[in-house]
Design a protein around this motif. Structure first.
Motif, PDB file in Angstrom:
ATOM      1  N   GLY A 188       0.818  -1.208   0.000  1.00 42.59           N
ATOM      2  CA  GLY A 188       0.000   0.000   0.000  1.00 42.59           C
ATOM      3  C   GLY A 188       0.842   1.243   0.000  1.00 42.59           C
ATOM      4  O   GLY A 188       2.047   1.202  -0.248  1.00 42.59           O
ATOM      5  N   LEU A 189       0.175   2.356   0.275  1.00 43.47           N
ATOM      6  CA  LEU A 189       0.817   3.671   0.314  1.00 43.47           C
ATOM      7  C   LEU A 189       0.947   4.096   1.765  1.00 43.47           C
ATOM      8  O   LEU A 189      -0.036   4.055   2.520  1.00 43.47           O
ATOM      9  CB  LEU A 189      -0.017   4.683  -0.468  1.00 43.47           C
ATOM     10  CG  LEU A 189       0.413   6.139  -0.391  1.00 43.47           C
ATOM     11  CD1 LEU A 189       1.794   6.319  -1.012  1.00 43.47           C
ATOM     12  CD2 LEU A 189      -0.621   7.023  -1.083  1.00 43.47           C
ATOM     13  N   VAL A 190       2.142   4.511   2.157  1.00 44.60           N
ATOM     14  CA  VAL A 190       2.380   4.929   3.527  1.00 44.60           C
ATOM     15  C   VAL A 190       3.350   6.104   3.531  1.00 44.60           C
ATOM     16  O   VAL A 190       4.168   6.240   2.612  1.00 44.60           O
ATOM     17  CB  VAL A 190       2.926   3.750   4.360  1.00 44.60           C
ATOM     18  CG1 VAL A 190       4.286   3.311   3.863  1.00 44.60           C
ATOM     19  CG2 VAL A 190       2.968   4.071   5.841  1.00 44.60           C
ATOM     20  N   GLN A 191       3.251   6.954   4.524  1.00 46.29           N
ATOM     21  CA  GLN A 191       4.179   8.074   4.646  1.00 46.29           C
ATOM     22  C   GLN A 191       5.504   7.589   5.229  1.00 46.29           C
ATOM     23  O   GLN A 191       5.559   6.586   5.949  1.00 46.29           O
ATOM     24  CB  GLN A 191       3.590   9.161   5.529  1.00 46.29           C
ATOM     25  CG  GLN A 191       2.451   9.927   4.890  1.00 46.29           C
ATOM     26  CD  GLN A 191       2.027  11.137   5.709  1.00 46.29           C
ATOM     27  OE1 GLN A 191       2.199  11.153   6.924  1.00 46.29           O
ATOM     28  NE2 GLN A 191       1.470  12.135   5.054  1.00 46.29           N
ATOM     29  N   ALA A 192       6.553   8.310   4.935  1.00 39.07           N
ATOM     30  CA  ALA A 192       7.865   7.995   5.498  1.00 39.07           C
ATOM     31  C   ALA A 192       7.768   7.926   7.025  1.00 39.07           C
ATOM     32  O   ALA A 192       7.102   8.764   7.643  1.00 39.07           O
ATOM     33  CB  ALA A 192       8.885   9.041   5.074  1.00 39.07           C
ATOM     34  N   GLY A 193       8.421   6.919   7.579  1.00 44.91           N
ATOM     35  CA  GLY A 193       8.351   6.696   9.016  1.00 44.91           C
ATOM     36  C   GLY A 193       7.250   5.748   9.441  1.00 44.91           C
ATOM     37  O   GLY A 193       7.212   5.304  10.592  1.00 44.91           O
ATOM     38  N   GLY A 194       6.365   5.422   8.515  1.00 44.52           N
ATOM     39  CA  GLY A 194       5.254   4.538   8.820  1.00 44.52           C
ATOM     40  C   GLY A 194       5.630   3.073   8.721  1.00 44.52           C
ATOM     41  O   GLY A 194       6.796   2.723   8.504  1.00 44.52           O
TER      42      GLY A 194
ATOM     43  N   ARG B 268      15.070  -2.428  10.790  1.00 40.73           N
ATOM     44  CA  ARG B 268      13.760  -1.840  10.443  1.00 40.73           C
ATOM     45  C   ARG B 268      12.745  -2.891  10.020  1.00 40.73           C
ATOM     46  O   ARG B 268      11.549  -2.746  10.285  1.00 40.73           O
ATOM     47  CB  ARG B 268      13.935  -0.821   9.317  1.00 40.73           C
ATOM     48  CG  ARG B 268      14.866   0.328   9.637  1.00 40.73           C
ATOM     49  CD  ARG B 268      14.822   1.403   8.558  1.00 40.73           C
ATOM     50  NE  ARG B 268      15.283   0.912   7.263  1.00 40.73           N
ATOM     51  CZ  ARG B 268      14.531   0.933   6.157  1.00 40.73           C
ATOM     52  NH1 ARG B 268      13.311   1.421   6.198  1.00 40.73           N
ATOM     53  NH2 ARG B 268      15.023   0.481   5.005  1.00 40.73           N
ATOM     54  N   PHE B 269      13.201  -3.922   9.350  1.00 40.20           N
ATOM     55  CA  PHE B 269      12.313  -4.979   8.845  1.00 40.20           C
ATOM     56  C   PHE B 269      12.507  -6.249   9.659  1.00 40.20           C
ATOM     57  O   PHE B 269      13.624  -6.554  10.100  1.00 40.20           O
ATOM     58  CB  PHE B 269      12.618  -5.296   7.386  1.00 40.20           C
ATOM     59  CG  PHE B 269      12.249  -4.218   6.395  1.00 40.20           C
ATOM     60  CD1 PHE B 269      11.879  -2.944   6.800  1.00 40.20           C
ATOM     61  CD2 PHE B 269      12.262  -4.486   5.032  1.00 40.20           C
ATOM     62  CE1 PHE B 269      11.545  -1.960   5.887  1.00 40.20           C
ATOM     63  CE2 PHE B 269      11.934  -3.524   4.107  1.00 40.20           C
ATOM     64  CZ  PHE B 269      11.576  -2.247   4.535  1.00 40.20           C
TER      65      PHE B 269
ATOM     66  N   LEU C   4       9.676   3.148   7.539  1.00 38.98           N
ATOM     67  CA  LEU C   4       9.809   3.082   6.087  1.00 38.98           C
ATOM     68  C   LEU C   4      10.353   4.376   5.508  1.00 38.98           C
ATOM     69  O   LEU C   4      10.069   5.476   6.015  1.00 38.98           O
ATOM     70  CB  LEU C   4       8.460   2.739   5.449  1.00 38.98           C
ATOM     71  CG  LEU C   4       8.086   1.253   5.548  1.00 38.98           C
ATOM     72  CD1 LEU C   4       6.588   1.060   5.336  1.00 38.98           C
ATOM     73  CD2 LEU C   4       8.879   0.432   4.551  1.00 38.98           C
ATOM     74  N   LYS C   5      11.137   4.224   4.450  1.00 34.55           N
ATOM     75  CA  LYS C   5      11.769   5.349   3.776  1.00 34.55           C
ATOM     76  C   LYS C   5      11.297   5.380   2.307  1.00 34.55           C
ATOM     77  O   LYS C   5      10.931   4.320   1.761  1.00 34.55           O
ATOM     78  CB  LYS C   5      13.289   5.190   3.802  1.00 34.55           C
ATOM     79  CG  LYS C   5      13.887   5.035   5.187  1.00 34.55           C
ATOM     80  CD  LYS C   5      15.371   4.757   5.100  1.00 34.55           C
ATOM     81  CE  LYS C   5      15.997   4.575   6.479  1.00 34.55           C
ATOM     82  NZ  LYS C   5      17.448   4.301   6.397  1.00 34.55           N
ATOM     83  N   PRO C   6      11.358   6.526   1.668  1.00 34.24           N
ATOM     84  CA  PRO C   6      10.977   6.586   0.248  1.00 34.24           C
ATOM     85  C   PRO C   6      11.751   5.591  -0.607  1.00 34.24           C
ATOM     86  O   PRO C   6      11.200   5.051  -1.576  1.00 34.24           O
ATOM     87  CB  PRO C   6      11.286   8.027  -0.128  1.00 34.24           C
ATOM     88  CG  PRO C   6      11.097   8.792   1.144  1.00 34.24           C
ATOM     89  CD  PRO C   6      11.610   7.872   2.213  1.00 34.24           C
TER      90      PRO C   6
ATOM     91  N   THR D  50       4.551   1.735  -1.607  1.00 34.22           N
ATOM     92  CA  THR D  50       4.929   3.088  -1.964  1.00 34.22           C
ATOM     93  C   THR D  50       5.060   3.920  -0.700  1.00 34.22           C
ATOM     94  O   THR D  50       4.117   3.985   0.095  1.00 34.22           O
ATOM     95  CB  THR D  50       3.898   3.724  -2.904  1.00 34.22           C
ATOM     96  OG1 THR D  50       3.752   2.918  -4.078  1.00 34.22           O
ATOM     97  CG2 THR D  50       4.341   5.128  -3.316  1.00 34.22           C
ATOM     98  N   VAL D  51       6.231   4.525  -0.529  1.00 28.91           N
ATOM     99  CA  VAL D  51       6.492   5.345   0.660  1.00 28.91           C
ATOM    100  C   VAL D  51       6.665   6.788   0.205  1.00 28.91           C
ATOM    101  O   VAL D  51       7.567   7.102  -0.570  1.00 28.91           O
ATOM    102  CB  VAL D  51       7.741   4.862   1.401  1.00 28.91           C
ATOM    103  CG1 VAL D  51       7.926   5.677   2.679  1.00 28.91           C
ATOM    104  CG2 VAL D  51       7.642   3.378   1.719  1.00 28.91           C
TER     105      VAL D  51
END
Length: 116
Positions: free
Chosen positions: A10-16, A67-68, A86-88, A113-114
């Motif tokens: 999905g779509l998430v903002q950086a840091g999510g 992170r993962f 998460l990062k771009p 998508t970040v």
């Protein structure tokens, strides 16, 4: 024959955070030595992200360490990839993979998508 079905992109903002799932059509524990996640960004080669063996050993790409987290639920024949911070540059299509009877099997891919 093995079918791998991914979900959770999905779509998430950086840091999510996002959690990807990969469900196999066969028993993970009894069929595969290892399962893993790969990703492919536009214009780039597919790269390994994380792997888990049937014995529970995990391996991570340097870019995602800390992170993962990859894990497996043998009862559900499912492998997970928990992605935090998460990062771009994590933006890619993520693929589940396993090797069975000397043949590579891939899932259909799930888009992550970040946004910055």
């Amino acid at each position: 024959q093995v079918q791998l079905v991914e979900s959770g992109g999905g779509l998430v903002q950086a840091g999510g955070s996002l959690r990807l799932s990969c469900t196999a059509s066969r028993s993970i524990f009894f069929s595969f030595n290892a399962m893993g996640w790969y990703r492919q960004a536009p214009g780039k080669q597919r790269e390994a992200v994380a792997q888990i063996t049937s014995g529970g050993t995990t391996i991570y790409a340097d870019s995602v360490k800390g992170r993962f987290t990859i894990s497996a639920d043998n009862a559900e024949n499912t492998v997970y990839l928990q992605m935090n911070s998460l990062k771009p540059e994590d933006t890619a299509v993520y693929y589940c993979h396993t090797l069975f009877t000397a043949r590579n099997y891939w899932g259909q891919g799930t888009q992550v998508t970040v946004s910055s």
